[in-house]
Design a protein around this motif. Sequence first.
Motif, short mmCIF file in Angstrom:
data_model
loop_
_atom_site.label_atom_id
_atom_site.label_comp_id
_atom_site.label_asym_id
_atom_site.label_seq_id
_atom_site.Cartn_x
_atom_site.Cartn_y
_atom_site.Cartn_z
N GLY A 8 0.77 -1.23 0.00
CA GLY A 8 0.00 0.00 0.00
C GLY A 8 0.80 1.28 0.00
O GLY A 8 0.23 2.37 -0.07
N GLY A 9 2.10 1.18 0.07
CA GLY A 9 2.91 2.39 0.06
C GLY A 9 2.89 3.09 -1.29
O GLY A 9 2.40 2.53 -2.28
N GLY A 10 3.41 4.30 -1.33
CA GLY A 10 3.46 5.02 -2.60
C GLY A 10 3.87 6.47 -2.41
O GLY A 10 4.29 6.87 -1.31
N LEU A 11 3.75 7.22 -3.49
CA LEU A 11 4.09 8.64 -3.49
C LEU A 11 2.80 9.46 -3.53
O LEU A 11 1.97 9.27 -4.43
N LYS A 87 1.83 14.36 5.92
CA LYS A 87 2.80 15.46 5.92
C LYS A 87 4.13 14.96 5.37
O LYS A 87 4.42 13.76 5.45
N PRO A 88 4.94 15.84 4.85
CA PRO A 88 6.26 15.42 4.36
C PRO A 88 7.07 14.67 5.42
O PRO A 88 7.81 13.74 5.08
N GLU A 89 6.91 15.04 6.67
CA GLU A 89 7.66 14.37 7.74
C GLU A 89 7.17 12.95 8.02
O GLU A 89 7.77 12.22 8.80
N TYR A 112 9.07 -6.64 19.83
CA TYR A 112 8.46 -7.25 18.66
C TYR A 112 9.41 -8.30 18.08
O TYR A 112 10.60 -8.03 17.87
N SER A 113 8.86 -9.47 17.79
CA SER A 113 9.70 -10.61 17.38
C SER A 113 9.74 -10.80 15.87
O SER A 113 10.72 -11.34 15.35
N TYR A 114 8.68 -10.44 15.19
CA TYR A 114 8.59 -10.68 13.75
C TYR A 114 8.32 -9.36 13.03
O TYR A 114 7.53 -8.54 13.50
N TRP A 115 8.96 -9.22 11.86
CA TRP A 115 8.88 -7.98 11.10
C TRP A 115 8.61 -8.26 9.62
O TRP A 115 9.07 -9.27 9.08
N GLY A 116 7.89 -7.35 8.99
CA GLY A 116 7.73 -7.41 7.55
C GLY A 116 8.91 -6.76 6.85
O GLY A 116 9.84 -6.26 7.50
N GLN A 117 8.85 -6.74 5.53
CA GLN A 117 9.97 -6.23 4.75
C GLN A 117 9.89 -4.71 4.57
O GLN A 117 10.86 -4.09 4.16
N GLY A 118 8.75 -4.12 4.86
CA GLY A 118 8.59 -2.67 4.77
C GLY A 118 8.00 -2.21 3.45
O GLY A 118 8.13 -2.88 2.42
N THR A 119 7.35 -1.07 3.50
CA THR A 119 6.79 -0.45 2.30
C THR A 119 7.07 1.05 2.37
O THR A 119 6.90 1.68 3.41
N GLN A 120 7.50 1.62 1.25
CA GLN A 120 7.91 3.02 1.22
C GLN A 120 6.71 3.95 1.09
O GLN A 120 5.85 3.76 0.22
N VAL A 121 6.69 4.95 1.94
CA VAL A 121 5.69 6.03 1.84
C VAL A 121 6.46 7.34 1.66
O VAL A 121 7.32 7.68 2.47
N THR A 122 6.14 8.04 0.58
CA THR A 122 6.79 9.32 0.30
C THR A 122 5.73 10.39 0.15
O THR A 122 4.80 10.24 -0.65
N VAL A 123 5.85 11.45 0.95
CA VAL A 123 4.89 12.55 0.92
C VAL A 123 5.60 13.80 0.44
O VAL A 123 6.53 14.28 1.09
N SER A 124 5.17 14.31 -0.70
CA SER A 124 5.80 15.51 -1.26
C SER A 124 5.06 16.76 -0.78
O SER A 124 3.86 16.73 -0.54
N SER A 125 5.79 17.84 -0.69
CA SER A 125 5.21 19.09 -0.20
C SER A 125 4.62 19.92 -1.32
O SER A 125 4.81 19.63 -2.48
#
Length: 125
Positions: A8-11, A87-89, A112-125
Amino acid sequence: QVQLVESGGGLVQAGDSLRLSCVVSGRTFRVYTVGWFRQATGKEREFVAHIDWNIGSTYYTDSVRGRFTVSRDNAKNTVDLQMNSLKPEDTAVYYCAVSQARGMAMTRREWYSYWGQGTQVTVSS
């Protein structure tokens, strides 16, 4: 073992919304708390929000409270993070994680014992 996959991440632009999803699979009987963390470039991974897998109670870090909402669907084994008024932050890689403990403020990474690989979220100003 417990496996986690985020999506679900994105720009997006400032003020927009985004919904992240985390699919939990494997030995889900070991899941008590599902948390969301984020890590911006050059910064430490920080807590964002968590939800109790069984009770559904939630907790948020101050910077996102009122803008982000964490929810779960036990039938689908998913935990979502609805992010509004971005927000950009808020730009970071977002991770979901599973803890085999429960508590009011499960904010520490080492709980926390288990983690996902992560998804990038980028918020432009």
